[in-house]
Motif scaffolding. Structure first.
Motif, PDB file in Angstrom:
ATOM      1  N   LYS A 158       0.824  -1.205   0.000  1.00 22.97           N
ATOM      2  CA  LYS A 158       0.000   0.000   0.000  1.00 22.97           C
ATOM      3  C   LYS A 158       0.863   1.262   0.000  1.00 22.97           C
ATOM      4  N   TYR A 159       2.179   1.081   0.139  1.00 23.86           N
ATOM      5  CA  TYR A 159       3.104   2.211   0.114  1.00 23.86           C
ATOM      6  C   TYR A 159       4.030   2.202  -1.096  1.00 23.86           C
ATOM      7  N   ASN A 160       3.661   1.449  -2.142  1.00 26.65           N
ATOM      8  CA  ASN A 160       4.417   1.461  -3.400  1.00 26.65           C
ATOM      9  C   ASN A 160       3.502   1.917  -4.525  1.00 26.65           C
ATOM     10  N   GLY A 161       3.963   2.900  -5.271  1.00 24.85           N
ATOM     11  CA  GLY A 161       3.259   3.338  -6.466  1.00 24.85           C
ATOM     12  C   GLY A 161       3.941   2.745  -7.683  1.00 24.85           C
ATOM     13  N   LEU A 162       3.225   2.682  -8.779  1.00 25.34           N
ATOM     14  CA  LEU A 162       3.764   2.184 -10.039  1.00 25.34           C
ATOM     15  C   LEU A 162       3.520   3.230 -11.103  1.00 25.34           C
ATOM     16  N   ILE A 163       4.569   3.553 -11.833  1.00 21.96           N
ATOM     17  CA  ILE A 163       4.458   4.472 -12.962  1.00 21.96           C
ATOM     18  C   ILE A 163       4.646   3.648 -14.223  1.00 21.96           C
ATOM     19  N   ASN A 164       3.682   3.728 -15.133  1.00 17.03           N
ATOM     20  CA  ASN A 164       3.681   2.972 -16.383  1.00 17.03           C
ATOM     21  C   ASN A 164       3.671   3.976 -17.530  1.00 17.03           C
ATOM     22  N   VAL A 165       4.671   3.875 -18.407  1.00 23.05           N
ATOM     23  CA  VAL A 165       4.792   4.788 -19.544  1.00 23.05           C
ATOM     24  C   VAL A 165       4.934   3.964 -20.816  1.00 23.05           C
ATOM     25  N   SER A 166       4.212   4.361 -21.858  1.00 22.96           N
ATOM     26  CA  SER A 166       4.432   3.762 -23.174  1.00 22.96           C
ATOM     27  C   SER A 166       4.585   4.894 -24.181  1.00 22.96           C
ATOM     28  N   VAL A 167       5.469   4.676 -25.141  1.00 26.63           N
ATOM     29  CA  VAL A 167       5.804   5.690 -26.130  1.00 26.63           C
ATOM     30  C   VAL A 167       5.465   5.132 -27.510  1.00 26.63           C
TER      31      VAL A 167
END
Length: 136
Positions: free
Chosen positions: A51-60
């Motif tokens: 609950k204290y980890n975020g995830l950043i997802n990027v696609s180009v």
């Protein structure tokens, strides 16, 4: 493609996935809690669900062809107190889809200004956005 579809499907439940045009690219991005991932997906990609980890997802994607681009991403997240955390992106390929994942530890209700440098060896762009994470 399953993970990409799953992550973007979650976008509707979390906060809408966003897109920005940068140079010749369409850049899609989303930030969400890792608890939204199934345990199987998290395990497959070496992501610790918390609950204290975020995830950043990027696609180009190429603006013209909409084909996924093979790029190098680096970045940082700065909270409102000025504490900066480096982002380490991991490339994930599934079929023709390519996306980049970075885990960001956070405290409840922590607001980040996120800067991501995108480089394909020919051009470089900077993705900037803000996100507030909540422990769930």
């Amino acid at each position: 493609m399953f993970v990409a579809l799953t992550l973007f499907a979650l976008a509707g439940k979390v906060s809408a996935e966003q897109k920005v045009a940068l140079g010749t690219w369409d850049v899609h991005y989303i930030a969400l809690n890792t608890t939204f991932l199934t345990p199987e997906i998290a395990k497959n990609y070496g992501i610790v669900r918390s609950k204290y980890n975020g995830l950043i997802n990027v696609s180009v994607l190429d603006k013209q062809s909409q084909l996924a681009q093979n790029v190098i991403l680096s970045g940082e997240a700065r909270n409102l107190l000025g504490v900066t955390k480096k982002l380490s992106f991991k490339q994930v390929k599934e079929g023709e889809a390519i996306y980049y994942l970075a885990v960001l530890p956070f405290s409840d209700q922590e607001h980040y200004r996120i800067n991501v440098d995108i480089n394909d060896g020919k051009s470089q762009q900077k993705l900037k956005f803000e996100h507030k994470f909540y422990a769930e």
